[in-house]
Design an enzyme around this catalytic site. Structure first.
Site, mmCIF file in Angstrom:
data_model
loop_
_atom_site.group_PDB
_atom_site.id
_atom_site.type_symbol
_atom_site.label_atom_id
_atom_site.label_comp_id
_atom_site.label_asym_id
_atom_site.label_seq_id
_atom_site.Cartn_x
_atom_site.Cartn_y
_atom_site.Cartn_z
ATOM 1 N N THR A 135 -17.285 19.945 -24.160
ATOM 2 C CA THR A 135 -17.448 19.698 -25.593
ATOM 3 C C THR A 135 -16.801 20.858 -26.338
ATOM 4 O O THR A 135 -17.284 21.983 -26.286
ATOM 5 C CB THR A 135 -18.939 19.595 -25.967
ATOM 6 O OG1 THR A 135 -19.530 18.542 -25.194
ATOM 7 C CG2 THR A 135 -19.101 19.272 -27.437
ATOM 8 N N LYS A 195 -23.903 25.716 -30.400
ATOM 9 C CA LYS A 195 -22.444 25.632 -30.582
ATOM 10 C C LYS A 195 -22.048 24.232 -31.050
ATOM 11 O O LYS A 195 -21.276 24.075 -31.996
ATOM 12 C CB LYS A 195 -21.756 26.001 -29.264
ATOM 13 C CG LYS A 195 -20.245 25.837 -29.243
ATOM 14 C CD LYS A 195 -19.772 24.593 -28.511
ATOM 15 C CE LYS A 195 -20.159 24.537 -27.065
ATOM 16 N NZ LYS A 195 -19.694 23.305 -26.394
ATOM 17 N N LYS A 203 -19.183 12.922 -29.647
ATOM 18 C CA LYS A 203 -20.089 13.840 -28.946
ATOM 19 C C LYS A 203 -20.829 14.743 -29.929
ATOM 20 O O LYS A 203 -22.029 15.012 -29.775
ATOM 21 C CB LYS A 203 -19.287 14.679 -27.947
ATOM 22 C CG LYS A 203 -20.085 15.759 -27.208
ATOM 23 C CD LYS A 203 -21.150 15.157 -26.295
ATOM 24 C CE LYS A 203 -22.107 16.194 -25.755
ATOM 25 N NZ LYS A 203 -21.525 17.152 -24.849
#
Length: 324
Positions: A114, A259, A191
């Site tokens: 990701t 993150k 995502k």
């Protein structure tokens, strides 16, 4: 162009929390690991590769290479699963030893990390520029789903490559695969939407469990009540009991969850979308991540619960802090 995909090994770069389970599924479900199609691996920490071979090497053919470049050179298709954007960039771009250095005509890279959308686009352009094929394939799921082969792949990029592996790779590592667009970036967008919502759900659960505890309610009963109604969620059922027990062994480290939430907040800002609830959850995660006293950045993202109690002045939270 892609005959070498059928004749050579399957590559896997990154044998970490996620990669270990994913690579193991390729072996146990017989996608790779034969003498004709060995599983060829590399990891920044060589000990992870050695341990992996010790576990599976008696039953399957596995080769450890000395660089990511050597993995790509030896394989038609290479999966990459690095833990952070920094790690992905370093391993991808490393001069003479990185993933890109091994790419040539017909090589295929499937990146499952990701990252920021711009990172994925940059990697895709670099691979395609050397005659290779690139598929963006971040996954929804953490350590246990990876080991069980029930991840969800969120893909964009080369459709032909997706079609080749959807029933010959993705199907053993995941329970579903979605192809969003031939333009790289759409998998990352999907995502980030999913992970921002997940983090926000866990932040909200943290606050409400702490509230329950501070007003004298049994948190285990509250978790049970939640599971019986319309708001029931596997995330609540999995994380709730662990929060109460202070068990934050990492399946998805808090620093990685944060993150993704920060990337999603940035994406929302760029898209002009009101995102205040998610933004507040991101701030809570940021506070937990940076709190040196708590030291939970490497623990599971359920540990956001600890910053909620630390910031609370209720009697239960005070007692809980004293018992730590």
């Amino acid at each position: 162009i892609n005959n070498n995909n059928k004749m050579s090994g399957i590559g896997f770069v990154g044998i970490g929390i996620m990669g270990e389970g994913m690579a193991a599924r390729l072996l146990t479900e017989k996608i790779a690991g034969t003498t004709e199609k060995p599983l060829i691996i590399w990891n920044r920490t060589t000990a992870k590769c050695t341990a992996f071979v010790e576990t599976y090497g008696n039953d399957y053919t596995i080769e450890i290479k000395e660089s990511a470049k050597e993995v790509v050179e030896a394989c038609g298709i290479t999966y990459c699963m690095l833990s952070t954007p920094e790690a992905s960039k370093a391993v991808f771009e490393a001069e003479n030893v990185g993933v890109l250095a091994g790419v040539s005509e017909g090589k295929s890279i499937v990146d499952c990390a990701t990252l920021a959308e711009a990172d994925m686009k940059r990697m895709s352009e670099a691979v395609v520029g050397k005659g290779g094929r690139f598929l963006e394939a971040p996954v929804s799921g953490s350590k246990v789903p990876a080991a069980k082969g029930v991840l969800i792949f969120l893909c964009a990029g080369n459709k032909a490559l997706f079609d080749e592996i959807v029933d010959n790779g993705f199907n053993v590592m995941g329970k579903a695969s979605h192809f969003f667009n031939e333009d790289v970036g759409y998998g990352t967008r999907a995502k980030l939407v999913v992970n921002s919502l997940m983090g926000t759900m866990v932040a909200a659960l943290s606050e409400n469990l702490a509230l329950a505890e501070n007003v004298g309610l049994d948190p285990s009963t509250i978790i049970e009540v939640i599971s019986q109604g319309a708001i029931a969620s596997p995330v609540y059922a999995l994380k709730g009991p662990k929060m109460v027990a202070k068990d934050h062994a990492p399946n998805f480290p808090l620093k990685h969850a944060h993150k993704d939430m920060k990337l999603a907040s940035d994406m929302a800002k760029a898209a002009g979308v009101e995102f205040s609830v998610n933004d507040k959850a991101e701030e809570l995660f940021a506070k937990a991540r940076s709190d040196e006293g708590l030291n939970v950045a490497d623990q599971d993202f359920s540990a956001v619960f600890e910053i909620v109690h630390k910031e609370s002045s209720g009697d239960f939270s005070k007692k809980r802090k004293r018992s730590d």
